[in-house]
Design a protein around this motif. Sequence first.
Motif, PDB file in Angstrom:
ATOM      1  N   VAL A 108       0.695  -1.178  -0.114  1.00 15.87           N
ATOM      2  CA  VAL A 108      -0.060   0.059  -0.023  1.00 15.87           C
ATOM      3  C   VAL A 108       0.870   1.253  -0.142  1.00 15.87           C
ATOM      4  O   VAL A 108       1.960   1.209   0.668  1.00 15.87           O
ATOM      5  N   VAL A 109       0.537   1.990  -0.970  1.00 15.00           N
ATOM      6  CA  VAL A 109       1.167   3.272  -0.904  1.00 15.00           C
ATOM      7  C   VAL A 109       0.303   4.533  -0.571  1.00 15.00           C
ATOM      8  O   VAL A 109      -0.682   4.768  -1.424  1.00 15.00           O
ATOM      9  N   ALA A 110       0.738   5.291   0.608  1.00 16.94           N
ATOM     10  CA  ALA A 110      -0.264   6.280   1.097  1.00 16.94           C
ATOM     11  C   ALA A 110       0.492   7.624   0.467  1.00 16.94           C
ATOM     12  O   ALA A 110       1.573   8.046   1.157  1.00 16.94           O
ATOM     13  N   LEU A 111      -0.207   8.193  -0.437  1.00 11.83           N
ATOM     14  CA  LEU A 111       0.286   9.437  -0.810  1.00 11.83           C
ATOM     15  C   LEU A 111      -0.470  10.574   0.128  1.00 11.83           C
ATOM     16  O   LEU A 111      -1.605  11.062  -0.386  1.00 11.83           O
ATOM     17  N   ASP A 112       0.131  11.011   1.207  1.00  7.29           N
ATOM     18  CA  ASP A 112      -0.322  11.888   2.026  1.00  7.29           C
ATOM     19  C   ASP A 112      -1.950  11.562   2.410  1.00  7.29           C
ATOM     20  O   ASP A 112      -2.623  12.432   2.791  1.00  7.29           O
ATOM     21  N   ALA A 113      -2.066  10.220   2.474  1.00  2.92           N
ATOM     22  CA  ALA A 113      -3.289   9.700   2.898  1.00  2.92           C
ATOM     23  C   ALA A 113      -3.134   9.282   4.159  1.00  2.92           C
ATOM     24  O   ALA A 113      -2.410   8.298   4.526  1.00  2.92           O
ATOM     25  N   ASP A 114      -3.862   9.850   5.246  1.00  2.93           N
ATOM     26  CA  ASP A 114      -3.834   9.107   6.637  1.00  2.93           C
ATOM     27  C   ASP A 114      -4.924   7.989   6.603  1.00  2.93           C
ATOM     28  O   ASP A 114      -5.752   8.284   7.287  1.00  2.93           O
ATOM     29  N   ALA A 128      -3.288   5.081  -2.326  1.00  3.91           N
ATOM     30  CA  ALA A 128      -4.049   5.877  -1.957  1.00  3.91           C
ATOM     31  C   ALA A 128      -3.817   7.180  -1.777  1.00  3.91           C
ATOM     32  O   ALA A 128      -2.672   7.518  -1.412  1.00  3.91           O
ATOM     33  N   VAL A 129      -4.645   8.031  -1.978  1.00  4.41           N
ATOM     34  CA  VAL A 129      -4.333   9.405  -2.229  1.00  4.41           C
ATOM     35  C   VAL A 129      -5.227  10.323  -1.272  1.00  4.41           C
ATOM     36  O   VAL A 129      -6.439   9.936  -1.021  1.00  4.41           O
ATOM     37  N   GLY A 130      -4.768  11.057  -0.413  1.00  2.78           N
ATOM     38  CA  GLY A 130      -5.299  11.713   0.678  1.00  2.78           C
ATOM     39  C   GLY A 130      -6.487  12.835   0.157  1.00  2.78           C
ATOM     40  O   GLY A 130      -5.973  13.440  -0.797  1.00  2.78           O
ATOM     41  N   ASP A 131      -7.429  12.947   0.891  1.00  3.07           N
ATOM     42  CA  ASP A 131      -8.421  14.017   0.574  1.00  3.07           C
ATOM     43  C   ASP A 131      -7.600  15.352   0.653  1.00  3.07           C
ATOM     44  O   ASP A 131      -8.266  16.284   0.125  1.00  3.07           O
ATOM     45  N   SER A 132      -6.658  15.486   1.594  1.00  4.86           N
ATOM     46  CA  SER A 132      -5.781  16.887   1.470  1.00  4.86           C
ATOM     47  C   SER A 132      -4.903  16.925   0.339  1.00  4.86           C
ATOM     48  O   SER A 132      -4.475  18.192   0.178  1.00  4.86           O
ATOM     49  N   GLN A 133      -4.846  16.156  -0.905  1.00  2.75           N
ATOM     50  CA  GLN A 133      -4.274  16.318  -1.988  1.00  2.75           C
ATOM     51  C   GLN A 133      -5.043  17.032  -3.172  1.00  2.75           C
ATOM     52  O   GLN A 133      -6.226  16.418  -3.078  1.00  2.75           O
TER      53      GLN A 133
END
Lengths: 185, 470, 1016
Positions: C267-273, C375-380
Amino acid sequence: MSGAHATPETPEVYGLMAEFDDPDRLVEVTRDAYGRGFRQMEAYTPFPVEGLDHALGYHRNKVPRTVFAGALIGGLSGFLLQCWSAMYYYPHNIAGKPLYSWPAFIPITFETTVLGGALSAVFGMLFFNGLPKLYHPVFNAPAFALASDDRFFLCIQSRDPLFDPAETLAFLETCGPRSVSVVPY
Amino acid sequence: MADHQHDDGRPPVLAPGHTYATVTSTISDIVLTRPLDWRWAVGMGIGSSLLLVFGAAVSMLLFKGVGIWGVNAPVMWGWAIINFVWWVGIGHAGTLISAILLLLKQQWRTSINRFAEAMTLFAVACAGMFPLLHMGRPWKFFWMMPYPSTMALLPQWRSPLVWDVFAVSTYATVSALFWYVGLIPDLATLRDRAKNKWVAMIYGSLALGWRGSARHWSRYKSAYMLLAALATPLVVSVHTVVSLDFAASVIPGWHATIFPPYFVAGAIFSGFAMVVTLCVPLRAWYGLKDFITIRHLDNMAKIILATGMIVGYGYAMEFFIAWYSGNPYEEFLLLDARPFGTYSNAYRCMILCNVGIPQLLWVPAIRRNPVLLWIISIFVNIGMWLERYVIVVTSLSQDFLPSSWADYNPTIWDVATFLGTIGLFTFLLFLFVRVLPAIAVAEMRELVHEKHHEHAAAGAAVAEAHGENR
Amino acid sequence: MMKSQNADLDKPLTLTELMRGAAAPEAESTGPRYWRSLSELADDGSFGEMASRAAARAQAAIHGLDEPSRRKFMTLMGASFALAGVAGCGVQPVEKIVPYVEQPELIVPGKPLFFATASSRGGDGVGLLVESHMGRPIKIEGNPSHPTGKGATDVFSQAEILSLYDPDRSQVAVHDGGVDTWERFLRFAVDLRARKLGEKGRGLRILTRSVCSPTVLDQIRRLREQMPEARWHSYEPVNRDAARKGAELALGSPMEASYHLEKADVVVALDADLLGWGPAGLRHARAFADRRDPEAESPLKLYAFEPTPSLTGAAADVRVPVAAADVLLVAAALAKALKVEGAPDLDAKRIEPHAARIAALAAELESKKGKALVAVGDSQPAEVHALGLALNAALGAIGEAVTLAPADELAPADQTASLVELVREIEAGAVDTVLVLGANPVYEAPADLKVAEALRNEKVTALIHLGLYNDETGALAHWHLPEAHFLESWGDVRSADGTVSLQQPLIEPLYQGRTASDVLAALLGQVGVPGRELVREYWKTRLPEENFEASWRQALRDGVVPLPAAEPAPAPPAPKLDKVQWPAPAAPADGEYELVFRPDPTIWDGRYANNGWLQELPKPLTTLTWDNAALVSPALARKLGIEDQQVVTLEFRSSTIKAPVLIAPGQAEGTVTVHLGYGRSRAGRVGNGIGFDAYKLRRADAPWSGPGLKLIPTEGRIPLAITQHHHDTKNREPVKVSTFEAARHHGEGEAHGHHHPDFSLYPDAPYKQSEDYAWGMAIDLNRCIGCGACTIACQAENNIPIVGKDQVLNSREMHWIRVDRYYEGEGAASADNPTTHFQPVPCMHCEKAPCELVCPVEATTHSDEGLNEMTYNRCVGTRYCGNNCPYKVRRFNFLQYTDNETPGLQLLRNPDVTVRMRGVMEKCTYCVQRINEARQNAKVEGRKVGGDEVVTACQAACPTRAIVFGNLLDKESSVSKLQASHRNYALLEELGTKPRTTYLTKLTHGAEAHEEPRHG
């Protein structure tokens, strides 16, 4: 306080009081008096004078054994109190330690021992001394106030079988006291 | 003996030329006839105003809770316990002087023992305040004593705190008895010398009708000796138990077997320092230099020096064991946190005051200089307070899990409470010197008598002198 | 919790129904009386008067008072209202008191009931079970049959119970500054409806937060039908705009992606908490923990690229701090490496240092196709989401590990835009009536919109605000209406995954609150229709009639509505990147930094600002309480020479605020993070005037981050109440870490650390031990993500008081279970990006407990079942036990911390747990009240308590099931199994305290992980 009663109204006499200003002399006189068979006598000094009690024929001092008993009772009751309450009265599991953790009971046992000893020492002493006793005939003797300062007294009491006002007075006079006085009740 | 003393150039324990009468009058007149002097008034003023501060601090404490102090988690004990240990320690010198030196037949004890005992009593009174006040619910203090409680519970005998309760209360009781027994003949003296009828009656009743009969004296002496014999191990046990409060725990810096001896030494150390602190002004103000002579100061200085060295040894051993044990927590605390950590200043001052400055006492001139000695004694008092501070605070603030480490800062109320007990101490002390003979008169007479003997029968005295001088 | 699941569908369901059914109106039963009497009091007006007097004074003072004294006044008002509250809650009217003629079914004094309901936040929902004692809800648990939480809860749901009883909640309708009544408002609403029907709803605007209630959505739809020109705007400060817009870019329609970690190996979390953000975080956390199980064939591996430390970053095997703007570059680099069609060619200079790692990652993803997700965070921004979709498509994750659900067609896809539109229209004078339902735009809208000014526009003749608090928006409103808490009201909640739960009231509204759907109903001409009917009406249209009653009752009982299987949604189109405009990566100017906004970990967007539990809950990673701070990287702090607690001026696009600095290891250099939600002026007594208001820096076009922040150090200092002052472990090993490989192959010992021989001179048990039970706990550090749910669940269960900032500053917080956080790594680099370990620490319940030994009064003793018990009323407070506890888990009431005065809070207390007074010690009891309850139940049923039957509060709340409690004598119990594991170890074992609470070694993917794997 003695002044008020200095002049004897009452015929009864508590004893004859000789006043000295040297403790060593007092001890000699006392020995002498004891040698002459006087028993009902007492010496009064502003500080403990060595050998004076023996001179008076006083040897058996009950205080030490009282203290021993007191200490023994204190220690035993301390230790047994702990054992009883920790093992029978309300046993708890404390930190997984055995109910009978005697090493942990030692400090308190020691303290109660000392306490018992000390209390019996003081109150034993007072008891045997018949204190507190705020009134005593000897306070009537003139200048007896100095017994707590720098004078040394020997009092031969009238209840002594050998006591004879005239003779005893004469005897005391021969010992070279500062003065000899009658101690009324 | 006196000759010997003069031979080895030591000042006498009693200035020559004194008779029973002079001894009696000089000492008892302080109480009976001497007019109020301004120094006493000032001292008493300070004492009683600090006592008011104490009242305020305690009321606040009871009203709001122990949270007004700086204590926190993990440092749940703060100034209260520090002060407790400090005061108890100070108390010890009194008992030591009056009991141990009595057993050792040290003549020089005679003129200072009464005073030292009083100090003991008052110090213990102050000490006793703190364990009570520092509790979360002080009004429940009696739960620590064995009494038939409705919950069918007796104290938890394995807890050092319970040992403390017994040790300190026993100590207080025995000290009080010892002091009072010593007072009885002197109270009689005051009774007989009092001009005022009421004063005479008061002292008279306190004297219990003492009339100095030889038989009484003999029982008195054995009782007094036995009390001394009991008090001697007691005084050692008390600070041992106090040290066990710490040693019995698991906390690094507390969990050490060296604590008992090194606490007892520390107690005597600080106690003698306090005696000096109080004696030097007293003898100056009340013209007691004949009775509390340079000889006394000299001897006390020597004891301070000796016990100071023992305390220093204790510090060294803590270091060594921390390193030698290989216990990482001990190592961190003693080799890192204390000397270099948050509280390193307190630690370094402690070393300076307790180990450094007392070394000056090697010099006889300093030992016999009241002013210098007095200043040094002040340092020792401070140093010993810091020692307890270092032990209590550093150990707790950085124990096992770094996550829960936190620093400790006292609040104004901590300070007020401490000053308050100093006030209580001062107040009682000044009261004491005005209403009771500050020196044991009867024993001084005895001393005069012995001196008299020595002069009279010098030759004979030589033999016993050895026994006395040891 | 299970006991609520009683099989019989015909049992009375909620207390409300139950009371209506069981007792005739004149024979009111005393049990529920105190909570029903409030409304009665309101009817006979006495409450109204009381409240009126209080609030009239309040309003009078609030207008024309300067801010500080206004705050002060809010305090007074809160207090006076609390009194009014008790008049409603506590006092029983003397008339008509009749004892239980026949005891209502299920109501057994002392026996709690559990009711299913659900809470919603940010358009997503969590299913809950609420424990109710004699009609008082006192504890919230997760609903095991709800897919989101699977029985777990986040900190917010746990704390809702405190919000329910909050005496500062709005308690009366306020009209033009004077106290008014609902009845009068409803009359106004009827007129409004009549008027608006006439003008087709022109000038009527409705503003809500994200709505996930099917009933309310339906009401809005119907309203739009009746009033075509009325508009609905929804704005949530923490929204999913970017995700929807990204989907629109890539797929042509706004869709919301949800991630299924259980289906991924990488899993790659791109600024995704993933683990900490919103209710979905619960689902992710559970899946993550399950996939990290050492027995699992291929333990999940997590990569995180993020600007500011988050729970996800802390849990990641590889965490790379990158500025928020650079996340796009990382995504682009991955896309190129994976040969995604249309992947942009961006200047990757700024992520140069990480190039190698990204390449390696790309290779790994390549090899794991079908088992990997990004996964891309809602803050992106939207572009990154578009890119993320493309990446997932390339990895074959779409439809597998990543599912796409169409956003609600009615709701605005871009909430920020919709709010902007609203403001513009008001400014244009096109709006006369604004209906704000449960939102607080004045506080939480981006500063540049100047919502407050807009709402003051004189064209707006009716600003109607419905809110739990009379907050910043309420202060401006013509009508402020008290909103009912969800525990007081009927409603329904749809979670992101489509599951729907019904909300049922646990208690009559304490403060005459009503719900949004009540207000909408009034506008729809359904005045006075009870909320229950509104919800039922809607679901009648959704659920098959033939067995509607059955399914309705089932829905209420299980907390999940049995929806007919929806027809499978058409597969989404393949993402295309041609329409995307790639922003030119602007190199940050010198002396300027990137500003990053985050919702606060404990008070979210500010809606929980008045919740003392959440305020005092140490924020994960920083352990900060009662404040927010500007998080800066150690490197930046070194560069600017600033330190913790130093106040700095943050200057961002013409607005400036002052904020205390907190140095956050792992913060990307050159970025400064501020948390939303603080600096409230009308939150209540607890939340007013603490922290700084980050919304003042927020911009509609830079909702989550933006370049150009200036940071000017000042001389000022603001003390920050952090609960953990030391970051590293000082070469001790509280947290043991090993690798999956070691755990799998080396087996015994290796991963375990050397065993200390535990011999003692003393016999094991001085005292007879129970043959049946030996309670113990195991905490799996490999599962713990450090969210803090255990801490707050414990606080709710055990009546643990809050102590306030000044007490926390002197480290006197009272939490019975704390979450320790350690940073690990070598040298200065470690500070810039350390490995983070979490460790929940409750009482260890040592067999040889140092605390017991030193207690002088037997206030803490050992039970024959191994519990280390505190007897509060025996404690005299020597605090010796606290000193002698090596784990420092004992908490002391230094002052009178428990608030015994405020009546609302008295209702909150758990009746099974003693309330502690000043001067006594307290600590974790292993939830002994729950043990005893289980014991009693077992006794009644003549059986033994099951090995796993007792569930402690912390265990129940834990989203990852890291905490396991049970009977160690039962070899089949989960806790026995865990303690038998070779990963099992005791904290500070060498002290020989023999803890009953043990830990399981944390495992990492070693090789790539930052520091070398450590064996014991």
